[in-house]
Design a protein around this motif. Structure first.
Motif, PDB file in Angstrom:
ATOM      1  N   SER A 439       0.734  -1.571  -0.135  1.00 14.04           N
ATOM      2  CA  SER A 439      -0.043  -0.361   0.098  1.00 14.04           C
ATOM      3  C   SER A 439       0.814   1.113   0.156  1.00 14.04           C
ATOM      4  CB  SER A 439      -1.003   0.635   1.605  1.00 14.04           C
ATOM      5  OG  SER A 439      -0.466  -0.418   2.293  1.00 14.04           O
ATOM      6  N   SER A 440       2.251   1.077   0.525  1.00  9.37           N
ATOM      7  CA  SER A 440       2.605   2.496   0.466  1.00  9.37           C
ATOM      8  C   SER A 440       3.169   2.728  -0.341  1.00  9.37           C
ATOM      9  CB  SER A 440       4.581   1.552   1.409  1.00  9.37           C
ATOM     10  OG  SER A 440       4.959   0.821   0.298  1.00  9.37           O
ATOM     11  N   GLY A 459      -3.552 -10.710  -3.627  1.00  4.20           N
ATOM     12  CA  GLY A 459      -4.555  -9.573  -2.382  1.00  4.20           C
ATOM     13  C   GLY A 459      -5.092  -8.659  -3.002  1.00  4.20           C
ATOM     14  N   ASN A 460      -5.796  -7.905  -2.278  1.00  2.09           N
ATOM     15  CA  ASN A 460      -6.168  -6.939  -2.938  1.00  2.09           C
ATOM     16  C   ASN A 460      -5.462  -5.325  -4.200  1.00  2.09           C
ATOM     17  OD1 ASN A 460      -8.428  -8.691  -2.376  1.00  2.09           O
ATOM     18  ND2 ASN A 460      -9.051  -6.770  -0.326  1.00  2.09           N
ATOM     19  N   ILE A 461      -6.255  -4.699  -5.035  1.00  2.02           N
ATOM     20  CA  ILE A 461      -5.393  -3.744  -4.799  1.00  2.02           C
ATOM     21  C   ILE A 461      -5.280  -2.466  -3.854  1.00  2.02           C
ATOM     22  CG2 ILE A 461      -5.462  -1.938  -6.984  1.00  2.02           C
ATOM     23  CD1 ILE A 461      -7.016  -4.044  -9.002  1.00  2.02           C
ATOM     24  N   PRO A 462      -4.177  -2.022  -3.369  1.00  4.77           N
ATOM     25  CA  PRO A 462      -4.702  -1.427  -2.518  1.00  4.77           C
ATOM     26  C   PRO A 462      -5.052   0.445  -3.090  1.00  4.77           C
ATOM     27  CG  PRO A 462      -2.590  -1.140  -3.100  1.00  4.77           C
ATOM     28  CD  PRO A 462      -3.368  -2.562  -3.666  1.00  4.77           C
ATOM     29  N   SER A 463      -6.822   0.928  -2.425  1.00  2.00           N
ATOM     30  CA  SER A 463      -6.835   2.078  -2.823  1.00  2.00           C
ATOM     31  C   SER A 463      -6.373   3.257  -2.402  1.00  2.00           C
ATOM     32  CB  SER A 463      -8.108   2.158  -1.391  1.00  2.00           C
ATOM     33  OG  SER A 463      -7.203   2.270   0.029  1.00  2.00           O
ATOM     34  N   SER A 464      -5.165   2.982  -1.591  1.00  2.00           N
ATOM     35  CA  SER A 464      -3.998   4.283  -1.585  1.00  2.00           C
ATOM     36  C   SER A 464      -3.666   4.680  -2.583  1.00  2.00           C
ATOM     37  CB  SER A 464      -2.652   3.868  -0.531  1.00  2.00           C
ATOM     38  OG  SER A 464      -2.347   2.729  -1.317  1.00  2.00           O
ATOM     39  N   GLN A 488     -10.878   4.383  -5.919  1.00  2.00           N
ATOM     40  CA  GLN A 488      -9.877   5.356  -5.820  1.00  2.00           C
ATOM     41  C   GLN A 488      -9.109   5.262  -7.303  1.00  2.00           C
ATOM     42  OE1 GLN A 488     -10.676   3.593  -3.623  1.00  2.00           O
ATOM     43  NE2 GLN A 488     -11.126   4.995  -1.653  1.00  2.00           N
ATOM     44  N   LEU A 489      -8.875   4.743  -7.266  1.00  2.00           N
ATOM     45  CA  LEU A 489      -8.115   3.875  -8.725  1.00  2.00           C
ATOM     46  C   LEU A 489      -8.639   4.631 -10.130  1.00  2.00           C
ATOM     47  CD1 LEU A 489      -5.730   2.925  -9.577  1.00  2.00           C
ATOM     48  CD2 LEU A 489      -6.800   0.754 -10.228  1.00  2.00           C
ATOM     49  N   MET A 490      -9.861   4.320  -9.893  1.00  2.00           N
ATOM     50  CA  MET A 490     -10.820   4.736 -11.480  1.00  2.00           C
ATOM     51  C   MET A 490     -11.459   6.148 -11.154  1.00  2.00           C
ATOM     52  SD  MET A 490     -11.233   2.087 -13.311  1.00  2.00           S
ATOM     53  CE  MET A 490      -9.726   1.979 -12.526  1.00  2.00           C
ATOM     54  N   SER A 491     -10.823   6.456 -10.364  1.00  2.00           N
ATOM     55  CA  SER A 491     -11.320   8.394 -10.322  1.00  2.00           C
ATOM     56  C   SER A 491      -9.571   9.519 -10.205  1.00  2.00           C
ATOM     57  CB  SER A 491     -11.522   8.815  -8.515  1.00  2.00           C
ATOM     58  OG  SER A 491     -12.446   7.771  -8.809  1.00  2.00           O
ATOM     59  N   LEU A 492      -8.595   8.887 -10.890  1.00  2.00           N
ATOM     60  CA  LEU A 492      -7.496   8.861 -11.251  1.00  2.00           C
ATOM     61  C   LEU A 492      -7.878  10.031 -12.619  1.00  2.00           C
ATOM     62  CD1 LEU A 492      -5.063   6.885 -10.066  1.00  2.00           C
ATOM     63  CD2 LEU A 492      -5.071   9.081  -8.828  1.00  2.00           C
ATOM     64  N   SER A 493      -8.169  11.463 -13.061  1.00  2.00           N
ATOM     65  CA  SER A 493      -8.094  12.034 -13.731  1.00  2.00           C
ATOM     66  C   SER A 493      -6.955  12.002 -14.724  1.00  2.00           C
ATOM     67  CB  SER A 493      -9.035  13.214 -13.881  1.00  2.00           C
ATOM     68  OG  SER A 493      -7.927  13.676 -13.021  1.00  2.00           O
ATOM     69  N   SER A 494      -6.600  12.272 -13.520  1.00  2.00           N
ATOM     70  CA  SER A 494      -4.765  11.602 -14.964  1.00  2.00           C
ATOM     71  C   SER A 494      -4.115  10.383 -16.004  1.00  2.00           C
ATOM     72  CB  SER A 494      -3.607  11.812 -14.044  1.00  2.00           C
ATOM     73  OG  SER A 494      -3.374  11.224 -13.190  1.00  2.00           O
ATOM     74  N   LEU A 495      -4.775   9.835 -16.176  1.00  2.00           N
ATOM     75  CA  LEU A 495      -4.893   8.347 -16.769  1.00  2.00           C
ATOM     76  C   LEU A 495      -5.104   8.732 -17.669  1.00  2.00           C
ATOM     77  CD1 LEU A 495      -6.012   5.979 -13.915  1.00  2.00           C
ATOM     78  CD2 LEU A 495      -3.667   6.264 -15.461  1.00  2.00           C
ATOM     79  N   SER A 496      -4.071   8.560 -18.615  1.00  2.00           N
ATOM     80  CA  SER A 496      -4.644   9.554 -20.417  1.00  2.00           C
ATOM     81  C   SER A 496      -3.790   8.069 -21.035  1.00  2.00           C
ATOM     82  CB  SER A 496      -4.034  10.521 -20.435  1.00  2.00           C
ATOM     83  OG  SER A 496      -2.515  10.547 -20.325  1.00  2.00           O
ATOM     84  N   ILE A 497      -3.559   6.984 -20.686  1.00  2.00           N
ATOM     85  CA  ILE A 497      -2.678   6.279 -21.914  1.00  2.00           C
ATOM     86  C   ILE A 497      -3.168   5.292 -21.398  1.00  2.00           C
ATOM     87  CG2 ILE A 497       0.077   4.480 -22.477  1.00  2.00           C
ATOM     88  CD1 ILE A 497       0.604   7.560 -21.613  1.00  2.00           C
ATOM     89  N   LEU A 498      -2.928   4.297 -20.216  1.00  2.00           N
ATOM     90  CA  LEU A 498      -3.474   3.215 -20.112  1.00  2.00           C
ATOM     91  C   LEU A 498      -3.655   3.110 -18.436  1.00  2.00           C
ATOM     92  CD1 LEU A 498      -3.374  -0.507 -20.870  1.00  2.00           C
ATOM     93  CD2 LEU A 498      -1.419   0.213 -20.371  1.00  2.00           C
TER      94      LEU A 498
END
Length: 1024
Positions: A439-440, A459-464, A488-498
């Motif tokens: 998670s770090s 395991g889980n994908i860390p929300s951090s 939280q991962l799907m809220s990253l508006s910076s994602l532009s490539i993949l």
């Protein structure tokens, strides 16, 4: 008495007359020589056709020419000894009369825009010691009679377009110390006569087309300290005598075709070497052990050769900053292959370390955690390294790039990696890592890309990870991850490539937050256990080009919001539980090249158009309720139920319904759909040839053989033509940029533009649809880029229109200009702050800002673009040669400073001032120290109305736009005040962006925010 004869003694008065006569002759002679210099300078001035700063224009009879700007005369004879006109934005050619300045010792025209040939009359300047002609556009050959400048010490003509061979006459300049020929179009080889130049200290000839073997005579240059032959076509072996030049400090023969082995004693014969590069050649054999004796070495580049064996110890290389043995055949896959790494702990200044793409085996030694705290880049990928990442890796606090992918590493990913707060690239994919994702990793707030694919993580994908607000791309595919996808991962508006989560065991719904990925290009959640309906919010991801959702348990229909995904090239929804009819709007997706709907529960008729016309691009197998479609699908013919009862029931219901309301709603809906469809079709038509593999001949036909009638622009490296590309019977408008490969740098510009545009996507960037690299009719290389055609031309055409008798002049109102200004700033913000590696455009100007059919600004022409990384900062050729365009290039580039994002901000500031004053930075009014920046700054705030483009103050409709043009009453004083306030705010932004000191310029993200605030204020005034 003998008479004696004595010689006659002249009278005193006669002697005085003789002295006066001699002095008069001397004065007349001197006057005549001064007249020669004066005429030569006036002829020099006459050949200048561009002088935006008014420097040469100020050369007139009001001052003695010895006091003219850039002119220095000797005290004794009052003859011109120095002509220094560097970095004054001059253009034109050098007058042959410069050869009459017979006392000239220095000629400095560095960093201007001079063209044509270097006049051979320069060879008459016998006293000339320093000749600085670099960073211009001189063409032709180096005059052979340059040997007439027998006192020449420095000869610098780098960054021009000089052709032909290096004249052997250069070898007659016995006093020459520096010869700099970098980045020209020179061919041939180095003449053996240059080995006679006993005073020669430096030869720079990189980035040319030189070839052949090196002359043995170079080994006689005992004072030579720098030999730079980077990126040419030299071949053969390097003469052994050259390796005996103990004075050598820089030796760079990278990117040639040299072969043979490296001298075994090179570390002893080059005791003073600081930069040593053999990269990208065909050298074989082992790395000499003696290299460890070169204790002054700073950069050692041995990458991309055929070297074998072990890497010797680097324990004595205390000053080492850059070390690369990339892409050789080093190592044997054995345990001791990395035994040299601990010795690098002595290199306390080490910044970059590259050993990737070799055959290194063994474990990573614990000592790597004690590497220099300045270490910024580690490239260890594609070897056979195994074991764990050593604990203590967090000590490398400056690390920005960490690539260990393609090895056999195992164990857990250490949580301490989360302490590398400067990390931007983390590649650990294709290894054997197990355990949880720490998670770090969420603490890596500077992270741009990370890939953990093809491991054994569970395991889980860390929300951090949602805290990585700058993330552009990530890969977690081919692991054993489970649980739900963190919103939280799907809220990253910076994602532009993949965003790749495929081939895991993820379950639950796809979070509705996925709709925030509005800039994302590729989303892959395939082969998981996701369920529920596909969220409608996914339709907001209108930049998507590839969408994989196959191999899950999604159910329900294809969301209607998918109609917005007009940029899709690949859509795979196969192997789910989707039902309902196939969405008809999919047949209108012009770019859609692959559609897989197989193994679902779709029903009804299969559409007939678009991608559905191609059975090899559409898969619908395993949907047993489908009918119709093209014959290749082999589906049953559709039949419809015509039972009277059902039909009567439908009629009754339709009569009972509120007919008028339904009709009205239906009419509105049809009107909305038709307008939206027309708008979307217009928008998508410019993209529809993205996947076309265009040939030279198809472009030839499209542009009517590159007819001059279709020419819509020309630039430094080529010409742009409008064309109509025929695709399946439809004419698609395109813009074709054809590169003039005869011009130096054109091929590099083509590659730079391809590289820059390959992975970037933004609504305010002109999209390159495809590239063509082929052969033309005559067997010559042909390179071109195909862009979407911008119907409204360039910003330059709107700011400085040239109306014809048949059409009115183009005009932009205030709101349009602010919108375009925001568009440009948004594009720059994206390039600087949101790309994997920041991109510097280097040539922002109105002619490179194009406007689409909705008047949205699009930044174009990435031919001079540079990727901004640590390697860029250290690359010796990254800063020089960046010309840009006069008026928009920042002053620090002219002084030889490194390129930076501040340079683009300066260019943007000038564009902003030009947009609202309608004055070019090269306007004739700007002279004697006055420029566009000062012109605006002096006028603020009281005289803003005096400098603003008069069109913006002519009337309310022109100023605020057509939406209020029906009102005939004049401005209210309140609205007037608001408009003036907005103009002042805009001008202040332009001034802040174009200040002289780079670090005092405004941040581009602040520019976007302030312009948006100004726009809201203006629109609010318009509404009220």
């Amino acid at each position: 008495m003998l008479s004696h004869t004595y010689p006659m003694v002249p009278s005193l008065s006669f002697s005085v007359h003789i002295i006066v006569l001699v002095l008069a002759c001397n004065i007349l002679a001197a006057s005549g020589n001064n007249e020669t210099d004066l005429l030569a300078l006036l002829k020099f001035k006459a050949n200048i056709n561009g002088d935006p700063l008014g420097v040469v224009h100020s050369w007139n009879s009001t001052l003695n020419f010895c006091h003219w700007h850039g002119v220095t005369c000797g005290r004794r004879h009052q003859r011109v000894t120095v002509l220094d006109l560097q970095s004054l934005k001059l253009s034109g050619s050098i007058s042959p009369h410069v050869g009459n300045l017979s006392f000239l010792r220095e000629l400095n025209l560095h960093n201007n825009s001079f063209t044509q040939a270097i006049p051979p009359q320069i060879g008459r300047l016998h006293r000339l010691q320093n000749l600085f002609l670099q960073n211009n556009s001189f063409s032709g050959e180096i005059p052979p009679n340059i040997s007439g400048c027998s006192n020449l010490v420095t000869f610098q003509v780098q960054y021009n377009r000089l052709e032909g061979s290096i004249p052997m006459e250069l070898g007659f300049l016995s006093k020459i110390q520096i010869i700099d020929l970098r980045q020209n179009n020179l061919t041939g080889t180095i003449p053996p006569s240059m080995g006679n130049l006993s005073s020669l200290q430096a030869i720079f000839a990189s980035d040319n087309n030189l070839f052949g073997s090196l002359p043995h005579s170079l080994g006689q240059l005992m004072n030579l300290t720098e030999l730079d032959l980077f990126e040419n076509g030299f071949s053969g072996t390097i003469p052994p005598s050259i390796f005996n030049l103990s004075s050598i400090v820089l030796f760079d023969v990278g990117y040639n075709h040299f072969e043979g082995s490296l001298p075994s004693e090179i570390g002893n014969t080059f005791p003073n070497i600081q930069i040593l590069s053999f990269s990208t050649n065909n050298f074989t054999g082992s790395i000499p052990i003696s290299i460890s004796n070169a204790s002054n070495i700073v950069t050692l580049q041995l990458a991309r050769n055929k070297l074998t064996g072990k890497v010797p110890s680097a324990g004595n290389l205390h000053k080492l900053k850059g070390f690369s043995v990339t892409k050789n055949y080093l190592g044997s896959g054995e345990d001791d292959d990395l035994s040299f790494l601990p010795s690098l702990t002595n290199a306390t200044a080490l910044v970059r370390l590259g050993i990737e793409e070799n055959n290194f085996g063994g474990r990573l030694p614990q000592q790597i955690c004690n590497f220099s705290r300045n270490l910024s880049e580690i490239f260890f990928h594609d070897n056979q390294i195994y074991g764990k990442i050593p604990s203590g890796i967090e000590n490398l606090i400056s690390l920005k790039i960490f690539q260990l992918n393609g090895n056999k590493l195992s164990g857990n990913i250490p949580s301490n990696i989360g302490k590398l707060r400067n990390l931007r690239i983390l590649y650990l994919f294709t290894n054997n890592f197990s355990g949880y994702i720490p998670s770090s990793l969420g603490n890596l707030t500077e992270l741009l890309q990370f890939s953990l694919r093809e491991n054994n993580l569970h395991g889980n994908i860390p929300s951090s990870l949602g805290k990585c607000q700058k993330l552009l791309a990530f890969e977690l595919s081919f692991n054993n991850l489970s649980g739900t996808i963190p919103p939280q991962l799907m809220s990253l508006s910076s994602l532009s490539i993949l965003a790749d989560l495929s081939y895991n065991h993820l379950n639950g719904d796809l979070p509705i937050e996925v709709g925030k990925l509005g800039s994302l290009g590729v989303l892959d959640v395939s082969n998981n256990m996701l369920s529920g309906k596909i969220p409608e919010s996914l339709g907001s991801c209108n930049s998507l080009e590839v969408l994989h959702m196959d191999g899950n348990f999604f159910q329900g229909p294809i969301p209607s919001s998918f109609e917005s995904l007009r940029g899709l090239r690949v859509l795979d929804l196969s192997r789910n539980n989707l039902s309902g009819k196939i969405a008809e709007f999919l047949q209108d997706f012009k770019l859609l090249a692959k559609l897989n709907l197989s193994y679902n529960d779709f029903e009804g008729e299969v559409p007939l158009n678009g991608v559905f016309k191609n059975a090899s691009a559409t898969w619908i197998k395993g949907n047993n309720k489908l009918c119709g479609g093209i014959p290749e699908f082999q589906l049953p013919i559709c039949t419809f139920d015509h039972k009277p009862k059902k039909r009567m029931k439908t009629i009754v219901i339709s009569i009972i319904s509120p007919l008028l309301g339904v009709t009205l709603v239906f009419a509105c809906f049809i009107l909305y759909r038709s307008r939206k469809k027309r708008r979307d079709n217009n928008r998508s038509s410019s993209y529809e040839n993205t996947l076309l593999k265009v040939s030279y001949h198809s472009l030839l036909r499209a542009t009517n053989e590159f007819s001059s009638a279709n020419l819509i622009g020309a630039g430094s490296f080529g010409s742009v033509y409008k064309g109509m590309l025929d695709e399946e019977g439809r004419a698609i408008p395109i813009a074709v940029k054809v590169f003039n490969l005869q011009r130096r740098g054109a091929s590099r510009s083509f590659m730079a533009e391809c590289e820059a545009l390959r992975n970037i996507r933004h609504r305010n960037l002109v999209k390159v649809l495809t590239a063509c690299s082929s052969i033309d009719h005559h067997g010559n290389d042909f390179k071109a880029l195909v862009y979407e055609f911008m119907t409204n031309g360039s910003l330059e055409e709107w700011l400085h229109p040239t109306p014809t008798p048949d059409e009115a002049a183009k005009t932009l109102n205030l709101v349009q200009r602010i919108n375009i200004a925001i568009d440009i700033a948004s594009a720059i913000e994206y390039l600087h702050l949101h790309c994997e590696t920041p991109i510097i455009h280097c040539d922002l100007k109105p002619s490179n800002i194009l406007l689409d059919d909705e008047m949205i600004g699009r930044v174009s022409d990435f031919g001079l673009a540079k990727f901004f990384s640590e390697e860029t900062l250290q690359n010796k050729s990254s800063s020089f040669g960046v010309r840009g365009t006069i008026g928009y290039t920042p002053p620090e580039y002219g002084a030889g400073c490194k390129i930076s994002t501040y340079g683009d901000v300066y260019g943007y500031g000038i564009i902003l001032l030009e947009m609202f004053t309608a004055k070019r930075p090269t306007d004739s009014i700007f002279m004697e120290g006055l420029n566009l920046h000062n012109f605006v700054k002096i006028a603020l705030p009281e005289r803003v109305a005096d400098i603003v483009d008069p069109i913006l103050l002519e009337g309310r409709s022109m100023t605020l736009g057509n939406s209020i043009s029906n009102h005939n009453h004049n401005f209210s004083s309140v609205q007037n005040n608001i408009i003036i306030e907005c103009l002042i705010s805009i001008f202040e932004i332009g001034i802040s962006c174009s200040v002289e000191l780079p670090r005092e310029r405004m941040n581009i993200n602040d520019v976007v925010a302030q312009l948006n605030s100004t726009k809201k204020k203006l629109l609010k005034a318009r509404v009220h």
